[in-house]
Design a protein around this motif. Sequence first.
Motif, PDB file in Angstrom:
ATOM      1  N   THR A  89      20.163  55.148 125.886  1.00 59.03           N
ATOM      2  CA  THR A  89      20.093  53.854 125.089  1.00 59.03           C
ATOM      3  C   THR A  89      19.626  52.644 126.563  1.00 59.03           C
ATOM      4  OG1 THR A  89      22.188  53.111 126.233  1.00 59.03           O
ATOM      5  CG2 THR A  89      22.679  53.932 123.544  1.00 59.03           C
ATOM      6  N   ARG A  90      19.402  52.838 127.888  1.00 62.97           N
ATOM      7  CA  ARG A  90      19.306  51.930 128.327  1.00 62.97           C
ATOM      8  C   ARG A  90      17.353  52.259 129.061  1.00 62.97           C
ATOM      9  NH1 ARG A  90      22.689  52.515 133.562  1.00 62.97           N
ATOM     10  NH2 ARG A  90      24.147  52.137 132.334  1.00 62.97           N
ATOM     11  N   PRO A  91      16.415  52.026 128.745  1.00 66.20           N
ATOM     12  CA  PRO A  91      14.713  51.757 128.170  1.00 66.20           C
ATOM     13  C   PRO A  91      14.408  51.466 130.111  1.00 66.20           C
ATOM     14  CG  PRO A  91      15.321  49.651 127.728  1.00 66.20           C
ATOM     15  CD  PRO A  91      16.815  50.521 127.872  1.00 66.20           C
ATOM     16  N   ASN A  92      13.524  52.048 130.370  1.00 62.10           N
ATOM     17  CA  ASN A  92      12.836  51.481 132.064  1.00 62.10           C
ATOM     18  C   ASN A  92      12.370  50.243 131.807  1.00 62.10           C
ATOM     19  OD1 ASN A  92      10.831  51.962 129.426  1.00 62.10           O
ATOM     20  ND2 ASN A  92       9.377  52.689 131.122  1.00 62.10           N
TER      21      ASN A  92
END
Lengths: 283, 108
Positions: A189-192
């Motif tokens: 759920t957390r992109p870069n």
Amino acid sequence: MILTEYRKKRVKDISIATFCIVTGALFGIISLFLCYLLNLAIFGFNIGLILSPIIAGYVETFFARKIYKKTTGAVSAFILFLVTVFYGFIFINTGLGFNIITVGSAAIILQAALPTFVNYFLIVVILGILSYILGIFKKLINHLFIPLKKLYLKLVGKKYVEEQGIMDYNEEISKIDINKLEVSFFSTTRPNRKIEKVHGIYEGKILIKSQKKLFNNESIEKKDILLKNIRKARKQALINLNDSAKKDGCNAILDLTIEFDTLGGLTEDNIHIVAHGTGVKLK
Amino acid sequence: MLLSSTNTIENKKIINYHGLVTGESLIGSNVYKDLFSGVRDVVGGRTSAYEKELQKAREIALDSMEDKAKDLNANAIIGLKISYNNLGGTMGNTILVTAYGTAISYKE
């Protein structure tokens, strides 16, 4: 101390129970003996064969209730049942030969006397042996099927064509790398990068019809065909997801989930593949 | 290769996201073996044949996913999801094991 008392009580209980069973069995045997002595037969069938197990069970239960204060399960009736079967049907029946009827009758008598044991034997042991033998046979057939088919086609002068699934995909799809599409896929759920805008849920799906015989088949070739079809279809589902998200200006899909389902049940054989996730615009 | 179902790796910095990696495998069915294991289920035995097959299929799916991640020079897979699907419908037992996740590179 307590343990010794418990053991003593247990030994006493067992002795009483044994006494009740033996007494019941003795009464049963005596009644059987009397029935034969007095020739209490109806149409040639000695009623002692039926009566003596009942008497044995009754006497045992009577004594057990009086002395033991509990029932002992009418074990003597079962003993008498075996005695009467052995004596009435086998021992005095000198004309009894070893044939299918005798064996069948013996099996039915055993089934009546020991239903759980015999059923377990029939279902588990016999079925197990059969399944093992048939399993080997099936494997052998599977193993020989393709070489025999090839040989047959060679003899009739035809060319062997490897079976493929019904799915007809553009071969170009296999060359596409899903990680090089316009939209990036993340199972997290957390992109870069920072999320600029959340566009909402997006879905890419595909329904594939595969050959029924590809399912439930042990052969490695068939498994490979099915697996190849599934891989292609999943890729197509992701491409569809990419296309729908791209339209709204997304450049990434977060929390990607891919689901596989079979639709149609007994009559049909469709595999439904759905890829869904949250479409976002990343910086 | 570090595998994690979480979004991040505690105390480690993710330096690169390589993209989605997938792996899958199939367990074919053997109607006779199934029948036997069904019977054993009823009488209370453990169907170890199935357990072993499932374990093997899971390992194949994970290995193939890891290989793809290695090709992308990743050293971990995060957001890992493993699913088991029965494709045979009501009649059969073709089980598909799929694994997918996001391949990343992290720094200690």
